[in-house]
Write an enzyme that holds these catalytic residues in place. Structure first.
Site, short mmCIF file in Angstrom:
data_model
loop_
_atom_site.label_atom_id
_atom_site.label_comp_id
_atom_site.label_asym_id
_atom_site.label_seq_id
_atom_site.Cartn_x
_atom_site.Cartn_y
_atom_site.Cartn_z
N HIS A 1 -85.88 54.24 -2.05
CA HIS A 1 -84.92 53.89 -1.00
C HIS A 1 -84.54 52.42 -1.15
O HIS A 1 -85.34 51.61 -1.57
CB HIS A 1 -85.57 54.10 0.39
N ASP B 1 -84.78 62.89 2.25
CA ASP B 1 -84.22 64.06 1.55
C ASP B 1 -85.26 64.90 0.83
O ASP B 1 -84.95 65.98 0.35
CB ASP B 1 -83.18 63.58 0.52
C1 SDX Z 1 -80.41 58.37 1.32
O1 SDX Z 1 -79.43 53.72 2.47
C2 SDX Z 1 -79.80 54.66 3.22
O2 SDX Z 1 -80.20 54.42 4.35
C3 SDX Z 1 -79.66 56.04 2.65
C4 SDX Z 1 -80.28 57.15 3.48
C5 SDX Z 1 -79.57 57.35 4.80
O3 SDX Z 1 -80.20 57.86 5.75
O4 SDX Z 1 -78.34 57.10 4.83
O5 SDX Z 1 -81.64 56.89 3.73
C6 SDX Z 1 -80.17 58.50 2.76
O6 SDX Z 1 -79.47 58.20 0.59
C7 SDX Z 1 -81.81 58.40 0.80
C8 SDX Z 1 -81.87 58.21 -0.75
C9 SDX Z 1 -81.56 59.58 -1.38
N1 SDX Z 1 -81.45 59.44 -2.85
C10 SDX Z 1 -82.37 59.92 -3.66
O7 SDX Z 1 -83.42 60.45 -3.30
C11 SDX Z 1 -82.03 59.80 -5.15
C12 SDX Z 1 -83.25 59.29 -5.93
N2 SDX Z 1 -83.55 57.90 -5.53
C13 SDX Z 1 -82.86 56.91 -6.19
O8 SDX Z 1 -81.84 57.12 -7.07
C14 SDX Z 1 -83.12 55.51 -5.73
O9 SDX Z 1 -84.41 55.39 -5.29
C15 SDX Z 1 -82.18 54.96 -4.69
C16 SDX Z 1 -80.75 55.14 -5.11
C17 SDX Z 1 -82.42 55.63 -3.38
C18 SDX Z 1 -82.48 53.51 -4.59
O10 SDX Z 1 -82.21 53.00 -5.87
P1 SDX Z 1 -82.58 51.53 -6.25
O11 SDX Z 1 -82.17 50.64 -5.14
O12 SDX Z 1 -82.10 51.23 -7.62
O13 SDX Z 1 -84.16 51.56 -6.24
P2 SDX Z 1 -85.00 50.34 -6.55
O14 SDX Z 1 -84.19 49.11 -6.79
O15 SDX Z 1 -86.02 50.29 -5.50
O16 SDX Z 1 -85.66 50.77 -7.97
C19 SDX Z 1 -86.78 50.09 -8.41
C20 SDX Z 1 -87.21 50.75 -9.70
C21 SDX Z 1 -86.11 50.84 -10.75
O17 SDX Z 1 -86.79 50.89 -11.99
P3 SDX Z 1 -87.02 49.49 -12.84
O18 SDX Z 1 -85.62 49.03 -13.25
O19 SDX Z 1 -87.70 48.51 -11.89
O20 SDX Z 1 -87.87 49.89 -14.01
O21 SDX Z 1 -87.56 52.13 -9.44
C22 SDX Z 1 -86.73 52.98 -10.22
C23 SDX Z 1 -85.50 52.19 -10.56
O22 SDX Z 1 -84.91 52.71 -11.73
N3 SDX Z 1 -86.41 54.13 -9.35
C24 SDX Z 1 -86.76 55.38 -9.61
C25 SDX Z 1 -86.34 56.12 -8.49
N4 SDX Z 1 -85.75 55.31 -7.61
C26 SDX Z 1 -85.80 54.07 -8.16
N5 SDX Z 1 -87.39 55.93 -10.66
C27 SDX Z 1 -87.58 57.28 -10.59
N6 SDX Z 1 -87.21 58.06 -9.54
C28 SDX Z 1 -86.60 57.52 -8.49
N7 SDX Z 1 -86.23 58.29 -7.47
#
Ligand code: SDX
Length: 393
Positions: free
Chosen positions: A271, A328
């Site tokens: 998130h 989700d």
């Molecule tokens: C919603 O914003 C909101 O409030 C949204 C929401 C709402 O109520 O409106 O809460 C609803 O959209 C929830 C999120 C739903 N999406 C997913 O579940 C899709 C999977 N999750 C991601 O794609 C991701 O976690 C995000 C998009 C939610 C956040 O992405 P970020 O901001 O890039 O995450 P981060 O910066 O914290 O990532 C840190 C690291 C990164 O790796 P490094 O570059 O440090 O090596 O964690 C990795 C990211 O690549 N990472 C994941 C991951 N999410 C982040 N790796 C594997 N699986 C994941 N799900």
């Protein structure tokens, strides 16, 4: 002692806006709508009451709640010409595309409620949108399965009316399952608002140009359809199903995610703000076990989801990146148990988020200090240079 928080100037400078609607503390896993903790609203309130709270700022009295519910009830019907609208979509159209197109089209059928600075027009467009979205959502589903559209039955409650229009058929009376209706009402409460998430930011940005509520919310629906945002609940089911079809080896799948094979992510995890457990996910997980526990044939995907969560929360790759289940991760399993196909999951997210989008749009429009959204950029392109004539390139 008032529960208010003070932000460091650095945060305030980068914040997109000020808002009095929803408060999130991502590190502490706190979510409050107008100061009320989500855990209390989930346990004691209803979606219509929470919608009123988000839009008008206070919990309604009994008389206000009755008046608000009655106002919604008489606006559930769509303009009859909108039926032709649904005839034009292909049967396999994604319902989120149908939803955003139909919400935008409301602005053509209800041209008397487009002025964002006319109080009465803002009120009637608020009620029309909240009342009609379930009807539009059910029509999108009925169209996709070739069943006849059902008109709303205004003797029913908001959620019950939606369930009947979605799962009922003209030939037989539809029996409301009170456990399902209560579970869906709770899920809508949990999705009702979430500060400046991607889709709400889209609604505010479009609305900041003084676009109508219908036009602004249509943009929110489109933003929500993305798999990194609201589309994640559908993507979680696809992910769980793929693990099942690959023999159910959860550990092998986690290894692929950690190796970033084909860029796959653990959908339903992570998130932008919660760097701890999403408080909504904890409530949904409990509900998933209750709703799925009632099923005659247990859903193997629930076991896979719980194994996935257990492995991930013990693995430093996820813990070090502060990746926890978000709202989700479990919702899709509940929607599936209710009988919704995966393509309808994000539509249910939109039904829940609608009062939040409306409340945020109203707050933004009502704030005279609001300027048109115009983010700046850091330019990384070519330095200044002279034009090269075609015969010299
Ligand atoms: C919603 O914003 C909101 O409030 C949204 C929401 C709402 O109520 O409106 O809460 C609803 O959209 C929830 C999120 C739903 N999406 C997913 O579940 C899709 C999977 N999750 C991601 O794609 C991701 O976690 C995000 C998009 C939610 C956040 O992405 P970020 O901001 O890039 O995450 P981060 O910066 O914290 O990532 C840190 C690291 C990164 O790796 P490094 O570059 O440090 O090596 O964690 C990795 C990211 O690549 N990472 C994941 C991951 N999410 C982040 N790796 C594997 N699986 C994941 N799900």
């Amino acid at each position: 002692d008032t529960g208010f928080v003070t932000y460091d100037p650095g945060f305030v400078n980068t914040a997109a806006c000020t808002s009095a609607i929803t408060y999130i503390d991502g590190d502490a896993g706190i979510l409050r709508y107008r100061g009320y903790p989500i855990e209390q609203l989930a346990e004691k309130s209803s979606f219509i009451e929470v919608s009123y709270l988000l839009m008008y700022g206070e919990l309604p009295t009994a008389a206000q709640l009755t008046e608000f519910s009655d106002r919604l009830r008489v606006h559930t019907l769509l303009h009859e010409d909108m039926r032709r609208f649904f005839e034009g979509f292909p049967r396999d159209a994604h319902p989120m595309s149908v939803l955003s197109a139909s919400v935008s089209a409301l602005g053509t059928f209800y041209q008397d409620s487009l002025d964002p600075f006319d109080h009465d027009q803002v009120e009637i467009s608020t009620v029309r949108l909240l009342a009609k979205l379930p009807t539009i959502a059910s029509y999108a589903y009925k169209k996709s399965i070739g069943q006849p559209l059902l008109y709303p039955d205004n003797s029913l409650g908001y959620v019950e009316n939606y369930l009947r229009m979605t799962f009922g058929v003209p030939a037989t009376a539809y029996e409301i399952d009170p456990v399902m209706a209560k579970a869906l009402d709770l899920l809508l409460v949990l999705h009702a608002d979430h500060e400046q998430n991607c889709s709400t930011s889209a609604v505010r940005l479009v609305g900041s140009a003084h676009a109508s509520l219908f036009a602004s919310v249509s943009s929110g629906v489109n933003a929500l359809s993305g798999p990194l945002h609201g589309g994640a609940n559908e993507a979680v089911l696809e992910m769980l199903e793929k693990i099942r079809l690959d023999g159910g080896d959860v550990a092998a799948f986690v290894r692929k995610v950690k190796a970033r094979e084909d860029g796959i992510k653990l959908m339903g995890f992570g998130h932008r703000v919660y760097k701890n457990y999403d408080p909504r996910a904890a409530i949904v997980k409990g509900m998933a076990q209750e709703v799925l526990g009632r099923m005659a044939k247990p859903d193997p995907l629930l076991d896979i989801a719980m194994q996935l969560e257990e492995i991930a929360l013990a693995d430093d790759f996820f813990v070090s990146r502060k990746l926890y289940p978000n709202v989700d991760f479990y919702t899709g399993l509940i929607y599936k148990a209710m009988g919704f196909p995966p393509k309808m999951f994000t539509v249910l997210f939109a039904l829940g988020r609608l009062p939040g989008w409306i409340a945020q749009w109203r707050e933004m429009i009502g704030d005279s200090a609001t300027k048109i959204g115009r983010p700046r950029q850091v330019y990384t392109g070519a330095p200044v240079r002279d034009f090269i004539p075609l015969d010299q390139r």
